[in-house]
Structures are given as structure tokens and as C-alpha cells.
Motif scaffolding. Structure first.
Motif, PDB file in Angstrom:
ATOM      1  N   PHE A  19      23.640  47.331  24.443  1.00  0.00           N
ATOM      2  CA  PHE A  19      22.839  46.170  24.819  1.00  0.00           C
ATOM      3  C   PHE A  19      23.204  45.748  26.240  1.00  0.00           C
ATOM      4  N   LYS A  20      22.357  44.929  26.830  1.00  0.00           N
ATOM      5  CA  LYS A  20      22.534  44.484  28.214  1.00  0.00           C
ATOM      6  C   LYS A  20      22.652  42.963  28.234  1.00  0.00           C
ATOM      7  N   ARG A  21      23.306  42.453  29.267  1.00  0.00           N
ATOM      8  CA  ARG A  21      23.418  41.010  29.456  1.00  0.00           C
ATOM      9  C   ARG A  21      23.104  40.667  30.908  1.00  0.00           C
ATOM     10  N   ASP A  22      22.157  39.765  31.106  1.00  0.00           N
ATOM     11  CA  ASP A  22      21.811  39.341  32.461  1.00  0.00           C
ATOM     12  C   ASP A  22      22.958  38.544  33.072  1.00  0.00           C
ATOM     13  N   VAL A  23      23.098  38.675  34.402  1.00  0.00           N
ATOM     14  CA  VAL A  23      24.125  37.966  35.163  1.00  0.00           C
ATOM     15  C   VAL A  23      23.389  37.035  36.124  1.00  0.00           C
ATOM     16  N   PHE A  24      23.534  35.730  35.916  1.00  0.00           N
ATOM     17  CA  PHE A  24      22.742  34.749  36.650  1.00  0.00           C
ATOM     18  C   PHE A  24      23.550  34.118  37.785  1.00  0.00           C
ATOM     19  N   PRO A  25      22.874  33.770  38.884  1.00  0.00           N
ATOM     20  CA  PRO A  25      23.561  33.060  39.967  1.00  0.00           C
ATOM     21  C   PRO A  25      23.697  31.564  39.658  1.00  0.00           C
ATOM     22  N   PHE A  82      27.286  41.090  42.734  1.00  0.00           N
ATOM     23  CA  PHE A  82      26.774  40.741  44.048  1.00  0.00           C
ATOM     24  C   PHE A  82      26.074  41.969  44.625  1.00  0.00           C
ATOM     25  N   LYS A  83      25.245  41.769  45.636  1.00  0.00           N
ATOM     26  CA  LYS A  83      24.556  42.893  46.265  1.00  0.00           C
ATOM     27  C   LYS A  83      25.549  43.716  47.075  1.00  0.00           C
ATOM     28  N   TRP A  84      25.820  44.984  46.649  1.00  0.00           N
ATOM     29  CA  TRP A  84      25.353  45.670  45.459  1.00  0.00           C
ATOM     30  C   TRP A  84      26.574  46.300  44.826  1.00  0.00           C
ATOM     31  N   HIS A 121      19.919  48.729  44.274  1.00  0.00           N
ATOM     32  CA  HIS A 121      20.083  48.469  42.838  1.00  0.00           C
ATOM     33  C   HIS A 121      20.551  49.717  42.084  1.00  0.00           C
ATOM     34  N   SER A 122      19.942  50.859  42.374  1.00  0.00           N
ATOM     35  CA  SER A 122      20.274  52.083  41.637  1.00  0.00           C
ATOM     36  C   SER A 122      21.683  52.572  41.941  1.00  0.00           C
ATOM     37  N   MET A 123      22.302  52.082  43.001  1.00  0.00           N
ATOM     38  CA  MET A 123      23.644  52.513  43.381  1.00  0.00           C
ATOM     39  C   MET A 123      24.722  51.553  42.892  1.00  0.00           C
ATOM     40  N   MET A 124      24.330  50.515  42.167  1.00  0.00           N
ATOM     41  CA  MET A 124      25.265  49.458  41.749  1.00  0.00           C
ATOM     42  C   MET A 124      25.901  49.837  40.414  1.00  0.00           C
ATOM     43  N   ASN A 125      26.821  50.784  40.456  1.00  0.00           N
ATOM     44  CA  ASN A 125      27.463  51.291  39.238  1.00  0.00           C
ATOM     45  C   ASN A 125      28.917  50.855  39.167  1.00  0.00           C
ATOM     46  N   PHE A 126      29.473  50.953  37.978  1.00  0.00           N
ATOM     47  CA  PHE A 126      30.902  50.764  37.762  1.00  0.00           C
ATOM     48  C   PHE A 126      31.302  51.663  36.605  1.00  0.00           C
ATOM     49  N   GLU A 127      32.591  51.658  36.270  1.00  0.00           N
ATOM     50  CA  GLU A 127      33.054  52.461  35.138  1.00  0.00           C
ATOM     51  C   GLU A 127      33.915  51.612  34.230  1.00  0.00           C
ATOM     52  N   LEU A 128      33.648  51.699  32.932  1.00  0.00           N
ATOM     53  CA  LEU A 128      34.485  51.062  31.910  1.00  0.00           C
ATOM     54  C   LEU A 128      35.489  52.094  31.422  1.00  0.00           C
ATOM     55  N   ARG A 129      36.776  51.774  31.569  1.00  0.00           N
ATOM     56  CA  ARG A 129      37.842  52.666  31.106  1.00  0.00           C
ATOM     57  C   ARG A 129      38.534  51.982  29.919  1.00  0.00           C
ATOM     58  N   VAL A 130      38.364  52.541  28.732  1.00  0.00           N
ATOM     59  CA  VAL A 130      38.953  51.974  27.515  1.00  0.00           C
ATOM     60  C   VAL A 130      40.252  52.726  27.226  1.00  0.00           C
ATOM     61  N   VAL A 131      41.353  51.964  27.135  1.00  0.00           N
ATOM     62  CA  VAL A 131      42.678  52.548  26.924  1.00  0.00           C
ATOM     63  C   VAL A 131      43.329  51.863  25.725  1.00  0.00           C
ATOM     64  N   GLY A 137      28.919  52.297  33.758  1.00  0.00           N
ATOM     65  CA  GLY A 137      28.259  51.000  33.675  1.00  0.00           C
ATOM     66  C   GLY A 137      27.273  50.858  34.821  1.00  0.00           C
ATOM     67  N   ARG A 138      26.216  50.117  34.592  1.00  0.00           N
ATOM     68  CA  ARG A 138      25.156  50.009  35.596  1.00  0.00           C
ATOM     69  C   ARG A 138      24.627  48.584  35.671  1.00  0.00           C
ATOM     70  N   CYS A 139      23.925  48.314  36.759  1.00  0.00           N
ATOM     71  CA  CYS A 139      23.104  47.110  36.842  1.00  0.00           C
ATOM     72  C   CYS A 139      21.721  47.477  36.317  1.00  0.00           C
ATOM     73  N   ALA A 140      21.257  46.753  35.323  1.00  0.00           N
ATOM     74  CA  ALA A 140      19.979  47.067  34.687  1.00  0.00           C
ATOM     75  C   ALA A 140      18.870  46.115  35.115  1.00  0.00           C
ATOM     76  N   GLU A 141      19.086  45.355  36.186  1.00  0.00           N
ATOM     77  CA  GLU A 141      18.071  44.430  36.705  1.00  0.00           C
ATOM     78  C   GLU A 141      17.740  44.833  38.134  1.00  0.00           C
ATOM     79  N   LEU A 142      16.453  44.988  38.438  1.00  0.00           N
ATOM     80  CA  LEU A 142      16.036  45.377  39.780  1.00  0.00           C
ATOM     81  C   LEU A 142      16.423  44.260  40.755  1.00  0.00           C
ATOM     82  N   CYS A 143      17.513  44.468  41.492  1.00  0.00           N
ATOM     83  CA  CYS A 143      18.109  43.393  42.288  1.00  0.00           C
ATOM     84  C   CYS A 143      17.984  43.604  43.789  1.00  0.00           C
ATOM     85  N   GLY A 144      17.385  44.704  44.219  1.00  0.00           N
ATOM     86  CA  GLY A 144      17.231  44.901  45.651  1.00  0.00           C
ATOM     87  C   GLY A 144      17.299  46.361  46.044  1.00  0.00           C
ATOM     88  N   THR A 145      17.520  46.594  47.330  1.00  0.00           N
ATOM     89  CA  THR A 145      17.426  47.935  47.898  1.00  0.00           C
ATOM     90  C   THR A 145      18.356  48.931  47.226  1.00  0.00           C
TER      91      THR A 145
END
Length: 322
Positions: A223-229, A161-163, A259-269, A249-257
């Protein structure tokens, strides 16, 4: 009066003979063929005797994949690049050989040939064979990457979701009647969401968006996967994650103002730590407290929240309210 370039010179007519004026046969000699074969064998041995991808920095493809699917895609890229370079070297060699071998040596008109059936057959069939082989391996890898199972070990719902992101840990795939959310992580402007997943288990990602098209991207997954509404759920799986650690992890689709701040982190344990994390979440602990309970850092390590600067100076006239 006949123009000089139109004259038919006797020297341009060559008698039918199995040998040319220099006494060599018209067919390649056995020595030349043997030399080409030895060169090809040496090149093959050189390419198979070292890590070509690592030597040439992956030929532009990111290295360090953390899943079997990423390794297969990486190998396909390296193989395709080597095949392209082999064809290129062969063609460049023919070009330079023709430039040198058939350069102008005098005023005599060279022998004119209307067609060469073996050569035409070669440059018609060879490209078809190259494309067919590349298509075959591409289809094999693509089918493997897109393959899903009915009962994966872990199912996580990715909600964009934004963002920001929300990660819902599910008891089963959405297609099953008993599927329910057993734990959830919601990202905010102040706290980067951390997606915790185990090694050695098959993982199913079910993606959906609350507003516009986003894109789920962990660079180490290659690789990337699009997330559709709407009602569209983009589903994919990885058979396992091979490397423990923290991955941005990042959003790789230009989704709005933002977009570049829409990050997350994958923690593999490890699988044991993952099970304890889920139990802690089900017990009511926050994601940060659950991470601490398994010995992990509570906040994202590979990325950080961005300063959004949402104030009246950026969203309207600063003096409008005075």
C-alpha cells in the motif's frame, strides 16, 4: 383484421395444475437441489484445499507482502475476488440456462407471468447480503491497517522533498514531549538513501513534505501513503516486518521533473543489527559506514542513482553564456 402477433392462442393458456405438460412438477426436484448442493460443496472444497492466490497469481494483486497488514489486505482481495467470481458464475449459469431452457420451440406463445415473488425477493436480498458481508470485512481490515499505538517500538520520520528523501530516527512519536531525532539519513543525487528497520518490532511512520505532495511506497508493503506539505503529518504503523532483505521504495505521486528518480531502499535487518546500526549512527558514523559495521552492503542494492543530465543543453541555450 387482427395481426398475427396479437392472436391469443389456446395453447398459450395453461390450466392450473401442479405438473406441466411434460409431467414434471413446477418446483425444482430434490435431485436437482442435491446436485447443486454437491457442486457447491465440491467447489468450496477445491477453493479451500489450495492456495488460490498463488495458483492464479494473486488475481492481479502483488504477492510477497512483508507485514501482517499486507497479508490481511491480500487475503481481503483474494476473498473478494472469489466471491465476485462465484456470483458471476451463478449469474452466467442462469443466463445460459434460460437461453437453452426457454429457446423458441415453435409458434406457440409461452406462458406469460407478471411477477415471481420468490425470484424478486432473491435478487433484491442477495445483493444486499453480498455487499454487507464485503463491507464488514473491508471495514475490519481497514480499521486494523489504520490502527496506531501510543508507544511503538520504532518511530521514523519520513521527510520528502524534490526529489529525494530524509529519514529521521526518533526517540518517540512526535506527539510526545520527549521526542527527538537520534539519527538521520539524507539522500543525495549520488547516493540512494537507505532506510534501516528491524523485524519483529512495531514501526511508526510519520510523514511530512518540504514542498509538494509526494507518496511513500514500498511495493512489498502492498500500500502507499501520501506525504503532505505543511503541518499535516500522515501517520501509520506496521505491527512488524516479517522478512529480512532489501526492498526498493519509490515516490508514487507525480511530484515534478525528477519524480521517477525519487527512489530509496528499505533494508530490513534483525533487531540486534538494527540496535547496532543506530548506535553506530549516534556515534557519528555515516549511514554507509554504519551498514558496513553490521555486515550489510553500504549502498542500495535494489535501485541506483539516475543520471539527471542537468546541464546547459537541457536547461537553456548552450551558447547563452558565451
Amino acid at each position: 383484421m387482427v395481426a398475427r402477433g396479437s392472436e391469443v392462442r389456446p395453447s398459450a393458456v395453461r390450466q392450473s395444475s401442479p405438473r406441466d405438460a411434460r409431467g414434471r412438477g413446477t418446483r425444482p426436484s430434490v435431485g436437482r437441489l442435491a446436485g447443486l448442493g454437491a457442486g457447491g460443496a465440491a467447489l468450496l472444497a477445491l477453493l479451500t484445499g489450495c492456495d488460490v492466490g498463488r495458483t492464479f497469481d494473486g488475481f492481479g494483486w502483488p504477492q510477497g507482502g512483508i507485514s501482517p497488514e499486507s497479508h490481511r489486505m491480500y487475503d481481503l482481495w483474494i476473498g473478494s475476488t472469489i466471491a465476485a467470481l462465484a456470483v458471476g458464475v451463478f449469474v452466467w449459469g442462469l443466463i445460459f440456462w434460460c437461453v437453452i431452457r426457454y429457446r423458441k420451440r415453435g409458434e406457440a406463445l409461452p406462458v406469460q407471468t407478471r411477477f415471481n415473488m420468490p425470484m424478486e425477493f432473491l435478487y433484491t436480498i442477495a445483493p444486499i447480503l453480498v455487499v454487507a458481508v464485503l463491507f464488514y470485512y473491508t471495514a475490519i481490515v481497514q480499521t486494523g491497517v489504520n490502527k496506531t499505538s501510543t508507544n511503538p517500538d520504532v518511530t521514523v520520520e519520513v521527510v520528502a522533498f524534490k526529489w529525494n528523501w530524509q529519514f529521521n530516527y526518533r526517540s518517540a512519536p512526535d506527539s510526545q514531549d520527549n521526542a527527538e531525532t537520534i539519527a538521520s539519513t539524507l539522500g543525495t543525487t549520488e547516493v540512494i538513501p537507505v532506510l534501516v528497520l528491524p523485524t519483529g518490532r512495531s514501526i511508526r511512520f510519520e510523514e511530512t513534505s518540504r514542498d509538494v505532495i509526494h507518496s511513500f511506497w514500498v511495493p512489498e508493503m502492498l500500500f502507499k501513503r501520501d506525504v503532505f506539505p505543511g503541518n499535516v503529518r500522515n501517520v501509520f504503523e506496521v505491527t512488524s516486518l516479517d522478512t529480512e532483505g532489501a526492498f526498493v521504495g519509490r515516490c508514487a505521486e507525480l511530484c515534478g521533473t525528477y519524480h521517477s528518480m525519487m527512489n530509496f531502499e528499505l533494508r530490513v535487518v534483525s533487531p540486534e543489527e538494527y540496535d547496532r546500526f543506530i548506535e553506530a549512527k549516534r556515534g557519528g558514523q555515516s549511514t554507509q559506514d554504519a551498514l558496513v559495521s553490521i555486515g550489510e552492503e553500504p549502498l542500495a542494492q535494489k535501485t541506483r542513482p539516475f543520471e539527471t543530465r542537468r546541464d546547459v543543453n537541457n536547461f537553456g541555450n548552450a551558447s547563452a553564456g558565451s
